[in-house]
Design an enzyme around this catalytic site. Structure first.
Site, PDB file in Angstrom:
ATOM      1  N   GLU A   1      -1.569  -8.803   4.826  1.00 52.58           N
ATOM      2  CA  GLU A   1      -1.225  -8.956   6.224  1.00 52.58           C
ATOM      3  C   GLU A   1      -2.460  -8.898   6.889  1.00 52.58           C
ATOM      4  OE1 GLU A   1      -0.726  -6.272   4.622  1.00 52.58           O
ATOM      5  OE2 GLU A   1      -0.952  -4.513   6.042  1.00 52.58           O
TER       6      GLU A   1
ATOM      7  N   HIS B   1      -3.666  -5.664   0.957  1.00 55.81           N
ATOM      8  CA  HIS B   1      -2.937  -5.859   2.070  1.00 55.81           C
ATOM      9  C   HIS B   1      -3.153  -7.441   2.524  1.00 55.81           C
ATOM     10  CE1 HIS B   1      -2.382  -1.845   3.666  1.00 55.81           C
ATOM     11  NE2 HIS B   1      -3.435  -1.365   3.144  1.00 55.81           N
TER      12      HIS B   1
ATOM     13  N   CYS C   1       0.643  -1.197  -0.037  1.00 54.38           N
ATOM     14  CA  CYS C   1       0.026   0.097  -0.163  1.00 54.38           C
ATOM     15  C   CYS C   1       0.856   1.345  -0.035  1.00 54.38           C
ATOM     16  CB  CYS C   1      -0.982   0.141   1.022  1.00 54.38           C
ATOM     17  SG  CYS C   1      -2.416   1.238   1.070  1.00 54.38           S
TER      18      CYS C   1
END
Lengths: 97, 229
Positions: free
Chosen positions: B205, B203, B86
Site C-alpha cells: 500500500e 507494504h 507487516c
C-alpha cells in the site's frame, strides 16, 4: 475495636498464590538478542561466556488457592497467550498456598 | 467489491491501505474497531501494519486475541480472503492462521527502506496481478520480520507453493545479501493452505501511487477488484 490490617496482610489473605513463569526460546531457534548480549559481555571483558539466551519472566498473583489447579490454569495461559509455542518454551513455578 | 480494514490501538497503516483500496474499489472500505465482535460481510479483510497494543508481550500477540479476531479467524476458515501486512502478518502467525513466527530482525535493527521481492506464485487472489517470477519493489518498515518455521513446515510451504514473496536483489536473484532481516529462505510472504490468507512483511500500500514514488503495489489492489465479488 480491631486495628486495621496492614495492606500487605489483607493482600496475602485474598491472593495466596503467586505464579512465576519463564518463557525462553526453544533450542535451535536463533536468538540474535542473546548473541548481541554475549558479544557485549565479552566486550566488557567478561571471559569464558558460552551461548547467551534471552527470555522473559512473568509474575502473576492468583486468587486460586489450590496449587494444582493454579498450575493447570497457568499452563493454559502459557499455551493461549504468554508463550508462542512455535518458538518458545515455558516453565512454571507456583509459590505460596 | 467491499472490504474491511481492522483497526487496533496502535495500527498506523490503516489509512494508507484504505486509500489504496478505495483507489482500486472506487469506494471506501469499512473500518472495523478491534472491540467489534461482528461486522458486515465483506469480500476482503485487511489487517494493517503498525504497532498494535504497543507490541506488548510479542508483536501481534495481543491483537491476535482481541474480540474482532475471533470473527476474522472464523471467516478466514470459511474462505474469506484475509490480507495481513507487516504487523498484520505478525497477528496472523500469532492466531495460527499462518504457520511459523516473525522474530527480531537478525541484525536487531528496525529496517525502513524499499526492498525487492520476487513473486513466487501467481496462484492466489493476492498475487494473481503479478507474473510468476516478476520482481517488485515494496517498502519494509519493521523490527520483527525475521521469518522462522521448523524444517517440516518450511518444506510444506515450499512443496505446496505457498511462499508468495521472497527478498531478492533488483535482478530477482534470491541472495543472502538481499535478505533484509534474516528470514529463513528469504521469505517475505506466505499463504495458508487454502490460499485465502496472505501475510507479508513489506507494504504494497505504500507504493501504490505514482505520487509516492512507485506503483508496484497497485497490481495487488487492482487484482482484488477483478476477482473478489
Amino acid at each position: 475495636m480491631m486495628p486495621a490490617l496492614p495492606a500487605g496482610a489483607q493482600r496475602r489473605k485474598t491472593i495466596p498464590l503467586k505464579a512465576r513463569i519463564h518463557v525462553t526460546l526453544k533450542n535451535g531457534v536463533l536468538d540474535p538478542q542473546g548473541k548481541a548480549i554475549g558479544h557485549a559481555l565479552q566486550g566488557l571483558g567478561f571471559a569464558g561466556i558460552g551461548e547467551v539466551r534471552q527470555g522473559k519472566y512473568i509474575e502473576l498473583e492468583m486468587a486460586e488457592r489450590d496449587p494444582k489447579r493454579a498450575r493447570e490454569s497457568v499452563e493454559a495461559m502459557c499455551r493461549k497467550l504468554l508463550a508462542n509455542t512455535v518458538i518458545e518454551n515455558y516453565s512454571i513455578e507456583i509459590e505460596g498456598g | 467489491m467491499n472490504a474491511a480494514v481492522i483497526v487496533f490501538p496502535g495500527s498506523n497503516c490503516d489509512r494508507d491501505v484504505e486509500v489504496a483500496l478505495a483507489h482500486s474499489m472506487g469506494r471506501a472500505p469499512l473500518r472495523v474497531w478491534h472491540r467489534d465482535s461482528d461486522f458486515p460481510q465483506v469480500d476482503l479483510i485487511v489487517l494493517p501494519g503498525g504497532f498494535s497494543y504497543g507490541d506488548y508481550l510479542r508483536s501481534g500477540a495481543m491483537a491476535a486475541r482481541s474480540p474482532v479476531m475471533r470473527e476474522v479467524i472464523a471467516r478466514a476458515n470459511r474462505g474469506v480472503p484475509v490480507l495481513g501486512i507487516c504487523n498484520g502478518f505478525q497477528v496472523l502467525t500469532e492466531t495460527g492462521l499462518l504457520p511459523g513466527a516473525l522474530m527480531r530482525n537478525a541484525k536487531l535493527k528496525f529496517i525502513c527502506r524499499d526492498v525487492y521481492l520476487k513473486v513466487e506464485t501467481s496462484n492466489s487472489a493476492f498475487t494473481g496481478g503479478y507474473a510468476e517470477g516478476a520482481v517488485v519493489r515494496f517498502p519494509v518498515a519493521h523490527a520483527d520480520g525475521n521469518y522462522y518455521a521448523d524444517a517440516e513446515t518450511l518444506k510444506r510451504l515450499e512443496d505446496e507453493g505457498r511462499i508468495a514473496f521472497r527478498y531478492c536483489d533488483p535482478r530477482g536473484r534470491v541472495t543472502a545479501e538481499a535478505n533484509v532481516n534474516g528470514s529463513l529462505g528469504n521469505i517475505a510472504g506466505i499463504l495458508n493452505e487454502k490460499r485465502n490468507v496472505l501475510g507479508l512483511m513489506p507494504h504494497p500500500e505504500r507504493l501504490a501511487d505514482a505520487e509516492l514514488g512507485g506503483t508496484d503495489g497497485r497490481a495487488m489492489f487492482d487484482h482484488f477488484v477483478r476477482v473478489l465479488h
